[in-house]
Design a protein around this motif. Structure first.
Motif, PDB file in Angstrom:
ATOM      1  N   LEU A 117      -7.360  14.187   1.959  1.00 19.69           N
ATOM      2  CA  LEU A 117      -8.162  12.973   1.799  1.00 19.69           C
ATOM      3  C   LEU A 117      -7.293  11.775   1.429  1.00 19.69           C
ATOM      4  O   LEU A 117      -7.530  10.650   1.876  1.00 19.69           O
ATOM      5  N   PHE A 118      -6.278  12.023   0.608  1.00 17.95           N
ATOM      6  CA  PHE A 118      -5.365  10.949   0.217  1.00 17.95           C
ATOM      7  C   PHE A 118      -4.654  10.379   1.447  1.00 17.95           C
ATOM      8  O   PHE A 118      -4.510   9.160   1.594  1.00 17.95           O
TER       9      PHE A 118
ATOM     10  N   GLN B 182      -7.012   8.320   3.460  1.00 18.26           N
ATOM     11  CA  GLN B 182      -7.211   7.033   2.802  1.00 18.26           C
ATOM     12  C   GLN B 182      -6.072   6.067   3.155  1.00 18.26           C
ATOM     13  O   GLN B 182      -6.317   4.893   3.460  1.00 18.26           O
TER      14      GLN B 182
ATOM     15  N   LEU C 297     -11.931   4.372   5.590  1.00 19.42           N
ATOM     16  CA  LEU C 297     -11.743   4.150   4.157  1.00 19.42           C
ATOM     17  C   LEU C 297     -12.934   4.646   3.357  1.00 19.42           C
ATOM     18  O   LEU C 297     -12.787   5.280   2.307  1.00 19.42           O
TER      19      LEU C 297
ATOM     20  N   ILE D 259      -7.092   8.071  -8.481  1.00 21.79           N
ATOM     21  CA  ILE D 259      -7.883   7.524  -7.377  1.00 21.79           C
ATOM     22  C   ILE D 259      -8.297   6.088  -7.694  1.00 21.79           C
ATOM     23  O   ILE D 259      -8.236   5.198  -6.833  1.00 21.79           O
TER      24      ILE D 259
ATOM     25  N   PHE E 130      -7.472   2.746  -5.656  1.00 20.51           N
ATOM     26  CA  PHE E 130      -8.534   1.816  -5.284  1.00 20.51           C
ATOM     27  C   PHE E 130      -8.216   0.376  -5.698  1.00 20.51           C
ATOM     28  O   PHE E 130      -8.915  -0.554  -5.287  1.00 20.51           O
TER      29      PHE E 130
ATOM     30  N   LEU F  78     -12.560  11.334  -2.287  1.00 20.88           N
ATOM     31  CA  LEU F  78     -11.637  11.241  -3.415  1.00 20.88           C
ATOM     32  C   LEU F  78     -12.365  10.885  -4.709  1.00 20.88           C
ATOM     33  O   LEU F  78     -12.008  11.361  -5.786  1.00 20.88           O
TER      34      LEU F  78
ATOM     35  N   MET G 274      -7.977  -1.476  -2.726  1.00 20.82           N
ATOM     36  CA  MET G 274      -9.147  -1.482  -1.838  1.00 20.82           C
ATOM     37  C   MET G 274      -9.827  -2.839  -1.823  1.00 20.82           C
ATOM     38  O   MET G 274     -10.229  -3.335  -0.764  1.00 20.82           O
TER      39      MET G 274
ATOM     40  N   ALA H 257     -13.123   8.631   3.341  1.00 19.85           N
ATOM     41  CA  ALA H 257     -12.056   9.240   2.541  1.00 19.85           C
ATOM     42  C   ALA H 257     -12.207   8.887   1.066  1.00 19.85           C
ATOM     43  O   ALA H 257     -12.005   9.739   0.189  1.00 19.85           O
ATOM     44  N   SER H 258     -12.554   7.636   0.772  1.00 20.47           N
ATOM     45  CA  SER H 258     -12.667   7.218  -0.627  1.00 20.47           C
ATOM     46  C   SER H 258     -13.824   7.909  -1.327  1.00 20.47           C
ATOM     47  O   SER H 258     -13.736   8.215  -2.525  1.00 20.47           O
TER      48      SER H 258
ATOM     49  N   THR I 156       0.820  -1.212   0.000  1.00 26.06           N
ATOM     50  CA  THR I 156       0.000   0.000   0.000  1.00 26.06           C
ATOM     51  C   THR I 156       0.849   1.256   0.000  1.00 26.06           C
ATOM     52  O   THR I 156       0.549   2.225  -0.702  1.00 26.06           O
TER      53      THR I 156
END
Length: 513
Positions: free
Chosen positions: A112-113, A116, A139, A242, A246, A146, A249, A142-143, A86
């Motif tokens: 926000l990044f 995340q 998550l 983004i 993800f 984004l 994610m 924040a996601s 990550t």
């Protein structure tokens, strides 16, 4: 107490509010702070992975409260591997976002990044289920911010759909946690492993229901068919960098299944015996098929990338569903390959949009920087399809080998081989339309927002592909590491002992050396 474990969570949690409060009007300062934080995360994650590499399991007790009463963080091979993956992905995606100037198209991108990254790191390092839920919610918040970065009705609609599906998963998660706590009086993973093992079959109904609900929650996060509907639009409409972030994610869902169903509900546990085997393998096969079909019929490159993620998650889940040390080792090798390749594909789609003005899979004008973008697409397509010699081929071969002893071996081999061929056709069609079937565009018709991607954008994508190649060249050491990780997961004694007060490490026999 080893305080380094909490730094991957605390560092982005401190950088994000500082960016908002002290540098929100200074994009250069935001970039400097964000990149510095991401670089520090890579260094810290590499140190944690190195420490866990010999089988050491490290415990961090917040406020020195011992488990199961206090909040604990646990760092073993699996957790630190995911943290390092990550951190590296986050740094490269951040560099691309700066190079493509995506971070200037909306407010609070860098804050926000960082939040995340905080949520991702916490989900991998937490040692109890309730805080896994908490970091899932970090998550989610924040996601969403984004995903709708830079606005637009289509992006907002996709973001709302994403939030609604994930809120459903969060609700199920809370119900499952309530049921587990009612039955056991704890949510610490190591403590749950001990207590659930002492439950007799006559009183296991509540635990079985909770185990099923948890599996559904993690399947939603991993986008397993038929719980995948939120992913195609959400990932396709998200900003390119983004969507690339993800890519890891969905691996949070896969990580949670591996962690919970090897530690809390292991395959040999009589109370939940055969639970995951009832539908996880068939659902994984359907996921591969649906993802591959989406790749074949996609009419936009970002949609193709989104369905490729679904297909790759099907491959990961097939290996996980077999629940043997060999299959888990294969899944853990395939996870970084899939993450890095999918991220590269999303960034390439964004570069095509920058250089051409759209990502429609139809004949169009030549794009700026087409030869280099085409070369990167070619390498990424080979990796995603699973053609030799790249890591996708190695990962699929490991998964197919691990499936030989499974009753579903014929189905697994047939689905994997057929869908690989279909994916090859889909990626081949997309590449030929984008980079071969080109026509001249009148100078007056050139859109204002069409330009050659920046050198930093090319560098970020090139670094991702270099990591894919490195994973191929170092396939032997990488597979030995994932095999040792799988052995550690299937022999959780040191993990449980460390969490509950008896530190230990795997013996050489358990490590498979």
């Amino acid at each position: 107490m080893m305080h380094w474990i909490i730094l991957p969570i605390v560092l982005p949690a401190m950088v994000a509010p500082f960016i908002v409060l002290a540098a929100r009007h200074h994009i250069a300062v935001q970039r400097a702070l964000s990149v510095a934080g991401a670089l520090a995360l890579v260094v810290i994650a590499a140190g944690l992975a190195w420490q866990a590499g010999d089988g050491t399991v490290t415990l961090y007790q917040l406020s020195s409260w011992a488990a199961p009463f206090g909040i604990v963080l646990m760092a073993d091979r699996l957790a630190t591997m995911m943290v390092l993956l990550t951190a590296v992905l986050g740094l490269l995606v951040l560099l691309y976002a700066i190079g493509s100037r995506w971070d200037e198209r909306g407010r609070h991108f860098h804050a926000l990044f960082q939040f995340q990254l905080m949520g991702l790191m916490g989900a991998f390092l937490t040692g109890d289920l309730f805080n896994l839920f908490v970091f899932f919610e970090v998550l989610l918040i924040a996601s969403y911010g984004l995903m709708i970065h830079s606005g637009g009705n289509v992006r907002l609609r996709a973001g709302v759909q994403y939030v609604l599906y994930n809120l459903l998963g969060s609700t199920l998660f809370l119900f499952a946690l309530g049921a587990i706590y009612a039955e056991t009086g704890t949510l610490n993973m190591a403590d749950l492993s001990v207590r659930i093992g002492m439950i007799d079959l006559g009183g296991s109904v509540g635990i079985r229901v909770a185990a099923v609900m948890l599996l559904l929650v993690f399947a939603i996060k991993a986008a397993i068919v038929p719980l995948h509907f939120w992913l195609p639009s959400s990932y396709a409409e998200a900003p390119g960098p983004i969507a690339a972030l993800f890519a890891v994610m969905t691996k949070v869902g896969a990580y949670a299944i591996i962690r919970v169903y090897t530690l809390i509900f292991p395959p040999d546990l009589e109370v939940t015996a055969g639970l995951h085997g009832l539908w996880l393998a068939p659902a994984a096969l359907l996921t591969i098929a649906v993802g591959t079909a989406g790749v074949l019929v996609a009419r936009r490159l970002d949609r193709l990338a989104a369905y490729a993620v679904i297909g790759s998650m099907g491959m990961v889940m097939i290996a996980i569903a077999l629940f043997t040390p060999a299959s888990i080792a294969a899944a853990l090798y395939y996870v970084p390959h899939s993450t890095l390749s999918s991220a590269a594909l999303f960034l390439i789609a964004d570069m095509v949009r920058t250089a051409r003005g759209d990502v429609d899979l139809r004949a169009g004008p030549a794009m700026a920087g087409a030869p280099l973008i085409a070369g990167m697409f070619f390498v990424t397509a080979i990796a995603m399809v699973g053609l030799p010699p790249l890591s996708g081929f190695v990962g699929k071969l490991l998964i197919l080998t691990a499936a030989i002893q499974s009753p579903l071996v014929v189905w697994i081999w047939a689905v994997v081989l057929i869908t690989s061929l279909v994916s090859l056709v889909g990626f081949g069609l997309a590449g030929s339309v984008l980079f071969w079937k080109t026509r001249a565009r009148p100078e007056a018709a050139t859109p204002r927002d069409v330009s050659r991607p920046s050198a930093l954008s090319f560098t970020a994508v090139g670094a991702l592909l270099a990591l894919v190649i490195a994973l191929t060249v170092l396939a032997g050491p990488a597979h030995r590491y994932t095999t040792a990780t799988a052995m550690q997961l299937f022999a959780p004694g040191p993990y449980i002992g460390t969490a509950l007060g008896t530190p230990g490490k795997l013996s050489p026999e358990q490590e498979g050396n």
